[in-house]
Design a protein around this motif. Structure first.
Motif, PDB file in Angstrom:
ATOM      1  N   ARG A 404     -12.992  49.861  57.461  1.00 24.72           N
ATOM      2  CA  ARG A 404     -14.036  50.402  56.587  1.00 24.72           C
ATOM      3  C   ARG A 404     -13.813  51.898  56.359  1.00 24.72           C
ATOM      4  O   ARG A 404     -13.416  52.623  57.261  1.00 24.72           O
ATOM      5  N   VAL A 497     -14.449  55.050  45.699  1.00 31.98           N
ATOM      6  CA  VAL A 497     -14.589  54.568  47.069  1.00 31.98           C
ATOM      7  C   VAL A 497     -15.812  55.214  47.732  1.00 31.98           C
ATOM      8  O   VAL A 497     -16.046  56.420  47.593  1.00 31.98           O
ATOM      9  N   ARG A 498     -16.583  54.386  48.461  1.00 35.87           N
ATOM     10  CA  ARG A 498     -17.769  54.885  49.155  1.00 35.87           C
ATOM     11  C   ARG A 498     -17.713  54.515  50.635  1.00 35.87           C
ATOM     12  O   ARG A 498     -16.995  53.592  51.031  1.00 35.87           O
ATOM     13  N   ASP A 501     -16.995  50.912  52.483  1.00 37.33           N
ATOM     14  CA  ASP A 501     -16.177  49.973  51.717  1.00 37.33           C
ATOM     15  C   ASP A 501     -15.014  49.489  52.580  1.00 37.33           C
ATOM     16  O   ASP A 501     -14.407  50.251  53.332  1.00 37.33           O
ATOM     17  N   GLU A 502     -14.678  48.227  52.414  1.00 37.78           N
ATOM     18  CA  GLU A 502     -13.551  47.690  53.156  1.00 37.78           C
ATOM     19  C   GLU A 502     -12.273  47.869  52.337  1.00 37.78           C
ATOM     20  O   GLU A 502     -12.246  47.616  51.124  1.00 37.78           O
ATOM     21  N   LEU A 514      -8.918  47.961  47.448  1.00 39.77           N
ATOM     22  CA  LEU A 514     -10.325  48.225  47.731  1.00 39.77           C
ATOM     23  C   LEU A 514     -11.080  46.914  47.528  1.00 39.77           C
ATOM     24  O   LEU A 514     -11.095  46.363  46.425  1.00 39.77           O
ATOM     25  N   VAL A 516     -13.895  45.637  46.808  1.00 44.39           N
ATOM     26  CA  VAL A 516     -15.193  45.771  46.131  1.00 44.39           C
ATOM     27  C   VAL A 516     -15.058  45.072  44.787  1.00 44.39           C
ATOM     28  O   VAL A 516     -14.038  45.252  44.101  1.00 44.39           O
ATOM     29  N   GLU A 520     -19.282  45.941  40.519  1.00 42.14           N
ATOM     30  CA  GLU A 520     -19.767  47.102  41.269  1.00 42.14           C
ATOM     31  C   GLU A 520     -18.932  48.338  40.953  1.00 42.14           C
ATOM     32  O   GLU A 520     -19.470  49.443  40.793  1.00 42.14           O
TER      33      GLU A 520
END
Length: 574
Positions: A404, A497-498, A501-502, A514, A516, A520
């Protein structure tokens, strides 16, 4: 066949008003009448500076180049170019590589010289000078400043940069005293010359040999070794002959030369920065070169050189073991042997004459120092334009990893929070740094090898996966994914990216993703676009750079400098 008139004769060979003016003004430097009889005029492009240890001795070295030029019947004329001290310049020396290239290009083209010797050494100086010279395409040779002597501290050798990172982490982990840390300073840099590890300076000097633009052993002879002066003298000899034979840089910088450079880069465990520089140089001479070339060609070569940061030894040992010619010998049939060099010999002939004197330092393809390394080129939805990693400097267990993200929006955010004991991070996390690409910083600084959080260092963690649009020092190590393209500032996926995030990284498969969903990401992109603010840089070099710089996968050159040029000036003086 009659020799082609020399370029310098357009200024110095006329017996009219213009010739009078050109000769008269240059005679003010002490040159006599007879040197204007058609002898080659050789420019000596010198980045000497007291701001940087790497180039501190180039004023002295230039005199040996000049001796060689005079001896061979040429006329040497030295001229300056800006120095780029890697550790001193702010915000980063890389911001000014292209400015140096422009200065060198225009200085060579504008002045009445027939060939040029480039004197440089520090990380961005060598590629910047050669990029500029390549855009003019005169006979050209390189003399690097050479590495400093091995560092000596507490009875052992220490290496520039590499041991700084190690010592710094040890201090942060409470394993080394600040007193010991500070006492290593003078011991590490005890002579002039470039970093004594296989950092970017030594890597680029080695690649000059692989490209064929310098004499053999240019890379490894220490800066204080008398043989470097001899090499400078012989370079002065040789550049005069190259002018007489009209051997231009474009005849040396062929596709085969770049392939040899990639092979050398993999064999020595070279700096990741060389990828950006070679891509930019190839763009200047119209050679098609891509990120995938580094991975594809580099896969053929195991790690042959046992030097920090990928190994144990330093540049002095590399020199005494046989240097770059010995590495080319060990490349065997992989070497593009017919590639010509400025020495007058092919790379195959240079390799054939070489010997390996220490197998602890230079291995064989059958018994290498390490497995196939070079650089890995990653692709995926986090880096559609590519990203790179240096596997020989990474932790093998982390080369396939899912974790993460702990996100830092810029380098200031990183510095503000990395030491926070409440930072939500563990050893499985992936550190993500944004805003440090070519446009974002600006200049793409060497901050990609982020120091680890002290809370993990105290638990014995010494490496983590780190991802950024930045570069890292060639002396650094770790599982560090660099040059993510497009960068965050250019709207690349990295910007989206936040925290939490995986991210999935699969080195052997060359993927970086990424995890996600697209909906989103589209929502985040709209928010990111709405929050954009105008650049604070609205004038001068910074603005020109930001407005025109290409992304890392294209060498971070300026868009209007790409493509072949020539030595022709737009107007002759009258």
């Amino acid at each position: 066949m009659a020799r082609k008139p020399l370029r310098s004769q357009r200024s110095y060979g006329k017996h009219d008003r213009d010739g009078f003016i050109h000769r008269s003004w240059i005679k003010g430097t002490g040159l006599p009448d007879h040197v204007f009889d058609g002898r080659p005029i050789i420019g000596v492009c010198n980045t000497w500076s007291e701001l940087v240890t790497c180039q501190f001795h180039l004023r002295d070295l230039a005199e040996y180049v000049k001796r060689g030029v005079w001896e061979a019947g040429g006329v040497p004329i030295e001229f300056p170019a800006m120095s780029l001290p890697e550790t001193q310049m702010r915000p980063t020396a890389m911001l000014f590589r292209n400015l140096l290239a422009m200065e060198v290009e225009e200085s060579i083209r504008a002045n009445p010289i027939d060939g040029v010797v480039l004197l440089g050494g520090c990380d961005k100086t060598t590629p910047g000078q050669l990029m500029g010279a390549a855009s003019v395409d005169l006979p050209t040779m390189v003399v690097s400043s050479g590495p400093m002597l091995n560092g000596k501290w507490h009875g052992r050798d220490i290496g520039s940069g590499t041991d700084v990172w190690r010592f710094s982490e040890a201090v942060r982990a409470g394993e080394m005293s600040l007193t010991d840390f500070l006492s290593a300073e003078s011991s590490m840099s005890r002579s002039h010359g470039t970093c004594n590890t296989m950092g970017t300076a030594s890597t680029m000097a080695s690649l000059m040999e692989a490209l064929g633009v310098c004499l053999p052993n240019n890379a490894a002879l220490p800066g204080v070794d008398s043989r470097r002066k001899t090499l400078a003298h012989l370079t002065g000899n040789r550049i005069v002959q190259l002018v007489k034979d009209d051997v231009r840089l474009s005849q040396i910088l062929t596709r085969e030369a770049f392939e040899n450079a990639i092979l050398m880069h993999a064999a020595i465990g070279g700096s990741t920065n060389a990828v950006v520089h070679l891509l930019a140089l190839a763009g200047r001479v119209g050679i098609e070169l891509s990120l995938e070339d580094f991975d594809r060609i580099g896969r053929e070569v195991p790690l042959l050189v046992n030097l920090m940061p990928s190994g144990k030894y330093l540049m002095e040992e590399f020199c005494y073991a046989g240097g770059c010619p010995a590495v080319m010998k060990e490349l065997g049939p992989l070497l593009r042997r017919e590639a010509i060099t400025v020495s007058g010999h092919t790379q195959g002939q240079i390799a054939e004459a070489a010997e390996v004197w220490n197998r602890e330092v230079i291995g064989t393809r059958e018994a290498p120092v390490g497995p196939s390394s070079g650089v890995w080129v990653l692709r995926g939805n986090l880096c559609p334009g590519g990203a790179i990693l240096k596997p020989s400097a990474a932790t093998p267990a982390l080369l396939t990893h899912r974790g993460r993200a702990v996100v830092f929006e810029d380098i200031e955010d990183y510095h503000a929070r990395i030491d926070d004991p409440d930072l939500p991070v563990d050893e499985t996390s992936i550190l993500v740094l944004k805003g440090c690409g070519p446009k974002g910083y600006p200049g793409m600084p060497e901050v990609g090898n982020m120091a680890l959080p002290p809370k993990l260092l105290h638990r014995g963690v010494r490496d983590m996966v780190r991802i950024s649009d930045a570069r890292m020092s060639g002396t650094a190590y770790g599982t560090v994914i660099l040059h993510v393209s497009p960068e965050a500032e250019a709207g690349g996926p990295l910007a989206l990216v936040r925290n939490g995030d995986e991210i999935a990284f699969d080195g052997p498969s060359r993927t970086l993703d990424l995890l996600v969903d697209e909906a989103e990401l589209a929502r985040r992109r709209a928010e990111w676009e709405a929050a954009r603010t105008p650049s604070q840089f609205d004038r001068g070099w910074y603005k020109l750079y930001i407005d025109t710089v290409l992304q890392a996968d294209r060498g971070a050159d300026l868009d209007f400098l790409v493509g072949k040029s020539s030595p022709d000036v737009t107007r002759e003086s009258h």
